[in-house]
Design an enzyme around this catalytic site. Structure first.
Site, PDB file in Angstrom:
ATOM      1  N   LYS A 194      -7.332   1.078  -2.065  1.00 47.47           N
ATOM      2  CA  LYS A 194      -7.116   1.108  -1.164  1.00 47.47           C
ATOM      3  C   LYS A 194      -6.427   2.053   0.497  1.00 47.47           C
ATOM      4  O   LYS A 194      -7.365   1.563   1.372  1.00 47.47           O
ATOM      5  CB  LYS A 194      -5.547   0.447  -0.590  1.00 47.47           C
ATOM      6  CG  LYS A 194      -5.127  -0.665   0.635  1.00 47.47           C
ATOM      7  CD  LYS A 194      -5.772  -1.403   0.964  1.00 47.47           C
ATOM      8  CE  LYS A 194      -4.829  -2.075   2.207  1.00 47.47           C
ATOM      9  NZ  LYS A 194      -3.988  -2.751   2.313  1.00 47.47           N
ATOM     10  N   THR A 233       0.501  -0.645  -0.042  1.00 49.28           N
ATOM     11  CA  THR A 233      -0.139   0.239   0.072  1.00 49.28           C
ATOM     12  C   THR A 233       1.151   1.273   0.114  1.00 49.28           C
ATOM     13  O   THR A 233       1.764   1.417   0.937  1.00 49.28           O
ATOM     14  CB  THR A 233      -1.345   0.155   1.773  1.00 49.28           C
ATOM     15  OG1 THR A 233      -1.563  -1.093   1.079  1.00 49.28           O
ATOM     16  CG2 THR A 233      -2.166   0.985   1.366  1.00 49.28           C
TER      17      THR A 233
END
Length: 320
Positions: free
Chosen positions: A192, A117
């Site tokens: 995300k 991420t």
């Protein structure tokens, strides 16, 4: 965790794996990456691993993986696909573009799947750098936590071309249950950070409410049970409850070890806040949540699962 039907504009796939064995490089064997690589081995892929932690490498070797001495050495094996799972944008940039990085030896036609991420802009820049080497990089950050990584039930939010998505699906399906194409490179990261924005805020809300109820004399299991059948229901309560003793098999049942660290949640919220700042989108709760997880980290709780928010609140009553 992303529930079924999330993000209507995305193309969603949910299916049992039908993959054939591939040669896969895997870089980053932490709480998430280790179980993910193990699932690739279970699916009979030929996996070559690298991590800065020698013990993590040894554990995968014991399961049948080969190892390499560096990211460049992983790429030099000629793997069809290379998967990375790393803590932050600087780590990802180093692994791909450093002196001993993947792009220094990558073969033309290699598919690079970054499941970290990171900043969407970083993903897009790395994709351009990969293209210069004749490789293709897609971003595929995950949701589902350590349990999802272990059980092979992760959701992958993929940003990339349709062709790369189709090529990645068989390998991703051996690590996850829901494989979602969200648009071009970087869009997986957009989804995300928005998902974790909700998650970070909701965990604080559940922790505050559970602490309030317990302090007022409610039994924690009873209170959580009511939340989970009422309008307070959410993943932070019904699947990952932060109160010790309410659920088994979650970090709160083992002193908040082995989960998603508070420092990592602060990192993800920092990405969301920075992105919001760039486009002047208001993020009042997100900004406050970032400050709270930074506070947890400052109190030495950065490596504890982010559900430690409950423990922190329970032990730090305001002075009268």
């Amino acid at each position: 965790m992303i529930r079924s039907g999330f993000v209507a504009s995305c193309v969603k796939r949910s299916f049992a794996s039908t993959s054939t064995a591939a040669s896969v490089g895997f870089i980053g064997l932490g709480n998430m990456g280790g179980p993910m690589a193990a699932n690739l081995l279970k699916a009979k892929h030929h996996v070559t691993v690298f991590d800065v932690n020698p013990q993590a490498v040894k554990e995968l070797e014991a399961l049948g993986a080969d190892s390499a001495r560096s990211p460049a050495a992983v790429a030099a094996t000629g793997a069809d696909i290379i998967v990375t799972m790393l803590p932050s944008s600087p780590h990802v940039r180093s692994v791909y573009t450093g002196d001993d990085g993947v792009l220094s030896t990558v073969a033309k036609g290699t598919l690079l799947i970054d499941t970290s991420t990171i900043d969407p802009t970083a993903s897009r820049e790395l994709a351009l750098a990969a293209a210069d080497k004749g490789a293709e990089l897609i971003d595929a950050p995950v949701s589902g936590g350590v349990g999802g990584a272990r059980d092979g039930t992760l959701t992958f939010m993929v940003g990339g071309s349709e062709n790369a998505f189709k090529r990645a699906q068989p390998v991703l399906s051996d690590m996850g249950k829901n494989i979602v194409l969200c648009g071009g490179v970087g869009n997986g990261q957009v989804v995300k950070i928005c998902n974790n924005l909700v998650l970070g805020i909701s965990m604080i809300g559940v922790s505050e409410a559970m602490n309030l109820g317990v302090q007022l004399g409610m039994d924690a299991k009873t209170l959580a049970g009511i939340f989970n059948t009422s309008s307070a229901r959410c993943w932070s309560s019904d699947t990952y409850n932060p109160v010790p003793g309410v659920m088994e098999g979650v970090p709160s049942s083992r002193d908040f070890d082995g989960g998603f660290g508070s420092a990592l949640m602060a990192k993800d919220l920092g990405l969301a806040v920075a992105a919001a700042h760039d486009i002047k989108a208001p993020l009042p709760l997100g900004g406050n949540a970032l400050q709270f997880y930074n506070l947890l980290t400052a109190h030495g709780l950065g490596n504890k699962d982010f559900g430690v928010a409950y423990k922190f609140l329970a032990k730090n009553k305001p002075q009268e």
